[in-house]
Design an enzyme around this catalytic site. Structure first.
Site, short mmCIF file in Angstrom:
data_model
loop_
_atom_site.label_atom_id
_atom_site.label_comp_id
_atom_site.label_asym_id
_atom_site.label_seq_id
_atom_site.Cartn_x
_atom_site.Cartn_y
_atom_site.Cartn_z
N HIS A 98 19.51 57.28 16.07
CA HIS A 98 20.72 56.62 15.58
C HIS A 98 20.52 55.11 15.44
O HIS A 98 21.06 54.49 14.53
CB HIS A 98 21.89 56.91 16.52
N ASP B 167 16.47 48.11 16.12
CA ASP B 167 16.75 46.76 16.62
C ASP B 167 17.76 46.74 17.76
O ASP B 167 18.32 45.70 18.09
CB ASP B 167 17.25 45.87 15.49
N PRO C 165 22.96 61.48 9.24
CA PRO C 165 23.18 62.85 8.80
C PRO C 165 24.32 63.49 9.58
O PRO C 165 24.53 63.18 10.75
CB PRO C 165 21.85 63.54 9.08
N THR D 212 15.13 70.81 19.28
CA THR D 212 14.60 71.78 20.24
C THR D 212 15.05 71.44 21.66
O THR D 212 14.97 72.28 22.56
CB THR D 212 13.06 71.83 20.17
N ASP E 45 19.12 74.56 21.14
CA ASP E 45 18.14 75.63 21.26
C ASP E 45 18.55 76.48 22.45
O ASP E 45 18.31 76.09 23.60
CB ASP E 45 16.73 75.05 21.47
#
EC number: 1.11.1.7
Length: 326
Positions: free
Chosen positions: A66, A74, A164, A195, A242
């Site tokens: 993110h 940064d 996303p 995962t 997962d």
């Protein structure tokens, strides 16, 4: 498997800039003279934290992603909101970033300030901690080059469109990844970070309520419906991304996608979409290939939008700029 899926987490969990080449001073041994114990301090801080809070690795990986996708690696995602500015971390898309991930950065920064004050950036701390934690839970080792500076800006209103989403199509996700210099194959490889970790029920509720997505494994859907039945009133409820090996970094995520065990719509679509399915098949059948591609993609991620001396600083505290910015 259902007993594993039923585990609940009461918690807090996959951000944007234009890809740029690393500045000349981004090197593996950047702190060799100025903070020779850097690697040791990071390692000795993350080890007990991961032991105490096993979700730390997944949370820190997500926090790093993110940060880097939101105008570069940064440490802008670490900045706290004040009366003058609503920071990135308080945007709706970042509200579920886990507290343990922020905490490990704070712990490392505190230890480093005692050993070599004013030397190590928060951006480098987050990058190094992510790598160390990923390897701790079984993931591949990859090189982390250092010398990033901490950015001067963190604006919540800039987050939208740079991360996303849980229900996005492959073309929509790819447009975000392409802005940061990533290919379709690298999108799939980085998605393999799912995962480990978990997602809150609201992120996948549209797949189980009011009707179950017919492409979701029926038994898995039943467990999720029971798990999330009160998600609108209990917003902390979450499920493993997962459900088979949730605490181990492996290629099970891709195997799960083939069995209808992808939790998020954006997970499932990777197997359904003909453009990404070959990569899912490759990684499901060949963990070595996944690890190699994931490692290369993570090295590349760590170079996105890196700030240098002229457009960055070494923060004294990771959640505050050294000077008040509005």
């Amino acid at each position: 498997m259902s007993s594993v899926i039923n585990v609940l987490f009461v918690v807090l969990v996959f951000v944007p800039s234009i890809y740029s080449a690393p500045p000349p001073n981004l090197t593996k041994d950047y702190y060799q003279k100025t903070c020779p114990d850097f690697n040791k301090i990071v390692r000795e801080t993350v080890t007990p934290k991961q032991g105490q809070q096993p979700t730390t690795a997944a949370g820190t990986l997500r926090l790093f992603f993110h940060d880097c996708f939101m105008e570069g690696c940064d440490a802008s995602v670490l900045i706290a909101t004040n009366s003058f500015n609503k920071a990135e971390r308080d945007d709706d898309l970042n509200e579920s970033l886990p507290g343990d991930a922020f905490d490990i950065v704070t712990r490392i920064k505190t230890a480093l300030e005692l050993s070599c004050p004013g030397v190590v950036s928060c951006a480098d701390i987050l990058a190094q901690a992510t790598r160390d934690l990923v390897t701790m839970v079984g993931g591949p080792f990859y090189e982390v080059k250092l010398g990033r500076k901490d950015g001067f800006e963190s604006k919540a209103h800039k987050v939208k469109g740079n991360l996303p989403l849980a229900n996005q199509s492959v073309p929509d996700m790819l447009s975000i990844f392409k802005k940061n210099g990533f290919t379709l194959k690298e999108l799939v490889a980085l998605s393999g970070g799912h995962t480990i970790g978990f997602s809150h029920c609201k992120e996948f509720s549209n797949r189980i309520f009011p009707k179950v997505d017919p492409e979701l494994n029926a038994k898995f859907a039943g467990v999720l419906k029971d798990l999330c039945k009160n998600f609108e009133t209990n917003k902390t409820m979450a499920a493993f991304l997962d459900p088979v090996t949730p605490g181990k970094f492996d290629n099970m995520y891709f195997k799960n996608l083939k069995r209808g065990l992808g939790l998020l719509a954006s997970d499932h679509i990777l197997f359904k979409d003909p453009s990404t399915r070959p990569f899912v098949e490759l990684y499901a059948n060949n963990q070595t290939a996944f690890f190699e591609d994931f490692a290369r993609a993570m090295e590349k991620l760590g170079r996105v939008g890196v700030k240098g001396e002229k457009d960055g600083e070494v923060r004294r505290r990771c959640d505050h700029f050294n000077k008040l910015n509005v």
